[in-house]
Design a protein around this motif. Structure first.
Motif, PDB file in Angstrom:
ATOM      1  N   PHE A  23       0.841  -1.180   0.000  1.00 47.23           N
ATOM      2  CA  PHE A  23       0.000   0.000   0.000  1.00 47.23           C
ATOM      3  C   PHE A  23       0.884   1.240   0.000  1.00 47.23           C
ATOM      4  O   PHE A  23       1.976   1.231   0.565  1.00 47.23           O
ATOM      5  CB  PHE A  23      -0.907   0.023   1.238  1.00 47.23           C
ATOM      6  N   GLU A  24       0.390   2.309  -0.624  1.00 45.55           N
ATOM      7  CA  GLU A  24       1.113   3.588  -0.654  1.00 45.55           C
ATOM      8  C   GLU A  24       2.551   3.419  -1.147  1.00 45.55           C
ATOM      9  O   GLU A  24       3.503   3.856  -0.516  1.00 45.55           O
ATOM     10  CB  GLU A  24       1.112   4.237   0.734  1.00 45.55           C
ATOM     11  N   ASN A  25       2.674   2.725  -2.301  1.00 42.29           N
ATOM     12  CA  ASN A  25       3.985   2.540  -2.938  1.00 42.29           C
ATOM     13  C   ASN A  25       5.013   1.888  -2.019  1.00 42.29           C
ATOM     14  O   ASN A  25       6.190   2.238  -2.020  1.00 42.29           O
ATOM     15  CB  ASN A  25       4.529   3.879  -3.446  1.00 42.29           C
ATOM     16  N   GLY A  26       4.555   0.932  -1.217  1.00 45.39           N
ATOM     17  CA  GLY A  26       5.481   0.170  -0.387  1.00 45.39           C
ATOM     18  C   GLY A  26       5.682   0.698   1.019  1.00 45.39           C
ATOM     19  O   GLY A  26       6.423   0.103   1.805  1.00 45.39           O
ATOM     20  N   LEU A  27       5.031   1.813   1.374  1.00 43.20           N
ATOM     21  CA  LEU A  27       5.175   2.341   2.735  1.00 43.20           C
ATOM     22  C   LEU A  27       4.579   1.383   3.760  1.00 43.20           C
ATOM     23  O   LEU A  27       5.038   1.300   4.897  1.00 43.20           O
ATOM     24  CB  LEU A  27       4.499   3.712   2.848  1.00 43.20           C
ATOM     25  N   LEU A  28       3.550   0.650   3.343  1.00 43.11           N
ATOM     26  CA  LEU A  28       2.924  -0.351   4.200  1.00 43.11           C
ATOM     27  C   LEU A  28       2.775  -1.628   3.392  1.00 43.11           C
ATOM     28  O   LEU A  28       2.308  -1.594   2.253  1.00 43.11           O
ATOM     29  CB  LEU A  28       1.547   0.134   4.674  1.00 43.11           C
ATOM     30  N   THR A  29       3.197  -2.755   3.968  1.00 46.33           N
ATOM     31  CA  THR A  29       3.115  -4.033   3.270  1.00 46.33           C
ATOM     32  C   THR A  29       2.379  -5.051   4.130  1.00 46.33           C
ATOM     33  O   THR A  29       2.716  -5.241   5.304  1.00 46.33           O
ATOM     34  CB  THR A  29       4.523  -4.582   2.946  1.00 46.33           C
ATOM     35  N   LEU A  30       1.367  -5.680   3.542  1.00 43.32           N
ATOM     36  CA  LEU A  30       0.632  -6.751   4.213  1.00 43.32           C
ATOM     37  C   LEU A  30       1.180  -8.072   3.689  1.00 43.32           C
ATOM     38  O   LEU A  30       1.174  -8.329   2.490  1.00 43.32           O
ATOM     39  CB  LEU A  30      -0.863  -6.638   3.909  1.00 43.32           C
ATOM     40  N   ILE A  31       1.679  -8.912   4.603  1.00 41.26           N
ATOM     41  CA  ILE A  31       2.314 -10.171   4.219  1.00 41.26           C
ATOM     42  C   ILE A  31       1.597 -11.332   4.894  1.00 41.26           C
ATOM     43  O   ILE A  31       1.383 -11.324   6.110  1.00 41.26           O
ATOM     44  CB  ILE A  31       3.807 -10.189   4.616  1.00 41.26           C
ATOM     45  N   GLY A  32       1.217 -12.330   4.096  1.00 40.23           N
ATOM     46  CA  GLY A  32       0.628 -13.548   4.638  1.00 40.23           C
ATOM     47  C   GLY A  32       1.679 -14.640   4.705  1.00 40.23           C
ATOM     48  O   GLY A  32       2.383 -14.889   3.723  1.00 40.23           O
ATOM     49  N   LEU A  33       1.820 -15.283   5.853  1.00 39.93           N
ATOM     50  CA  LEU A  33       2.831 -16.322   6.041  1.00 39.93           C
ATOM     51  C   LEU A  33       2.191 -17.614   6.528  1.00 39.93           C
ATOM     52  O   LEU A  33       1.316 -17.594   7.398  1.00 39.93           O
ATOM     53  CB  LEU A  33       3.874 -15.885   7.082  1.00 39.93           C
ATOM     54  N   LYS A  34       2.647 -18.735   5.963  1.00 48.53           N
ATOM     55  CA  LYS A  34       2.246 -20.046   6.464  1.00 48.53           C
ATOM     56  C   LYS A  34       3.412 -20.603   7.266  1.00 48.53           C
ATOM     57  O   LYS A  34       4.507 -20.800   6.739  1.00 48.53           O
ATOM     58  CB  LYS A  34       1.904 -20.987   5.308  1.00 48.53           C
ATOM     59  N   LEU A  35       3.202 -20.829   8.558  1.00 42.51           N
ATOM     60  CA  LEU A  35       4.281 -21.279   9.433  1.00 42.51           C
ATOM     61  C   LEU A  35       4.420 -22.794   9.384  1.00 42.51           C
ATOM     62  O   LEU A  35       3.434 -23.519   9.506  1.00 42.51           O
ATOM     63  CB  LEU A  35       4.000 -20.853  10.875  1.00 42.51           C
ATOM     64  N   ASP A  36       5.670 -23.268   9.220  1.00 44.62           N
ATOM     65  CA  ASP A  36       5.878 -24.709   9.306  1.00 44.62           C
ATOM     66  C   ASP A  36       6.309 -25.073  10.725  1.00 44.62           C
ATOM     67  O   ASP A  36       6.545 -24.199  11.565  1.00 44.62           O
ATOM     68  CB  ASP A  36       6.892 -25.195   8.256  1.00 44.62           C
ATOM     69  N   LYS A  37       6.424 -26.351  10.991  1.00 41.45           N
ATOM     70  CA  LYS A  37       6.665 -26.817  12.361  1.00 41.45           C
ATOM     71  C   LYS A  37       8.034 -26.418  12.902  1.00 41.45           C
ATOM     72  O   LYS A  37       8.259 -26.465  14.116  1.00 41.45           O
ATOM     73  CB  LYS A  37       6.515 -28.338  12.426  1.00 41.45           C
ATOM     74  N   ASN A  38       8.962 -26.027  11.999  1.00 39.80           N
ATOM     75  CA  ASN A  38      10.312 -25.663  12.436  1.00 39.80           C
ATOM     76  C   ASN A  38      10.511 -24.160  12.611  1.00 39.80           C
ATOM     77  O   ASN A  38      11.608 -23.720  12.949  1.00 39.80           O
ATOM     78  CB  ASN A  38      11.341 -26.193  11.430  1.00 39.80           C
ATOM     79  N   ALA A  39       9.464 -23.372  12.379  1.00 38.55           N
ATOM     80  CA  ALA A  39       9.584 -21.920  12.533  1.00 38.55           C
ATOM     81  C   ALA A  39       9.933 -21.575  13.982  1.00 38.55           C
ATOM     82  O   ALA A  39       9.447 -22.203  14.929  1.00 38.55           O
ATOM     83  CB  ALA A  39       8.280 -21.244  12.129  1.00 38.55           C
ATOM     84  N   LYS A  40      10.780 -20.561  14.171  1.00 38.34           N
ATOM     85  CA  LYS A  40      11.278 -20.214  15.507  1.00 38.34           C
ATOM     86  C   LYS A  40      10.188 -19.708  16.447  1.00 38.34           C
ATOM     87  O   LYS A  40      10.353 -19.734  17.664  1.00 38.34           O
ATOM     88  CB  LYS A  40      12.382 -19.165  15.386  1.00 38.34           C
ATOM     89  N   VAL A  41       9.071 -19.242  15.882  1.00 36.58           N
ATOM     90  CA  VAL A  41       8.021 -18.668  16.737  1.00 36.58           C
ATOM     91  C   VAL A  41       6.972 -19.691  17.167  1.00 36.58           C
ATOM     92  O   VAL A  41       6.084 -19.365  17.964  1.00 36.58           O
ATOM     93  CB  VAL A  41       7.317 -17.497  16.015  1.00 36.58           C
ATOM     94  N   ILE A  42       7.073 -20.924  16.659  1.00 31.85           N
ATOM     95  CA  ILE A  42       6.064 -21.935  16.976  1.00 31.85           C
ATOM     96  C   ILE A  42       5.986 -22.170  18.487  1.00 31.85           C
ATOM     97  O   ILE A  42       7.000 -22.306  19.170  1.00 31.85           O
ATOM     98  CB  ILE A  42       6.378 -23.259  16.240  1.00 31.85           C
TER      99      ILE A  42
END
Length: 203
Positions: A146-165
């Protein structure tokens, strides 16, 4: 990330230097030994002499364990063929540099993806930093700016090895306090949740 770069020309050279500074595991392939010597003496990368369209060369680079292959040689045909072969051999994601703007039409996006080319890069003089931005988002399932990259919406699919799990949103925010981000929604099964600090990341 384990990344293979096909092509040690100017784009490949600067891309490899930048990504190696970010502590990615970089392998670069080129038929020109002098180019490989140049990048090998200036960056912490593994160099492999040969054609990136050779199945044996790709296997020697352990393409089957590669998170991302980026083909940025001066030949459009080599780049597209390299990406197709790499995908068939097990690379998780592929990017090919092209010089024909017809290929980047939305009409052909699915066709190239079905062939094994996840992303096409154009024009010829695309700066290496733009490739780095795309690589940093390689794990994303959706990216909307949005707004030429000033705001970015990112969708992520977490796998079982992701550090935040199995960590809460609050714990993760504290651990990565230097990052400027906000989690706006969690999608689980058929449900979309508005998260709170006590919600837990799950694969």
């Amino acid at each position: 990330m384990k990344i293979i770069i096909a092509g040690a020309g100017e784009v490949g050279y600067h891309l490899a230097k930048q990504l190696s500074l970010d502590e990615h595991d970089i392998t670069i392939i080129d038929i020109d030994g002098a180019r490989l010597d140049r990048i090998g003496s200036n960056s912490d990368v593994l160099t492999i002499p040969g054609s990136s369209t050779s199945i044996e060369i790709l296997k020697s680079a352990h393409v089957e364990n590669t998170d991302l292959l980026v083909a940025v040689t001066s030949s459009e045909a080599v780049n597209v063929n390299t990406a197709i072969l790499a995908k068939k051999l097990g690379a998780k994601r592929t990017i090919a540099r092209v010089s024909n703007d017809e290929y980047i039409s939305a009409d052909y996006k699915d066709m190239f993806k079905n062939l094994g080319v996840d992303n096409l890069i154009y024009p010829e003089d695309l700066a290496a930093i733009e490739l780095v931005k795309l690589i940093e988002r390689a794990a994303a399932t959706d990216v909307i700016e949005f707004e030429n990259g000033l705001l970015t919406l990112i969708g992520l699919k977490l796998d079982k090895n992701a550090k935040v799990i199995h960590k809460t949103m609050r714990e993760t925010a504290s651990e990565y306090h230097s990052l400027n981000y906000r989690i706006v929604a969690i999608h689980r099964g058929m449900r979309t949740l508005i998260p709170s600090g006590n919600d837990i990341f799950l694969p």
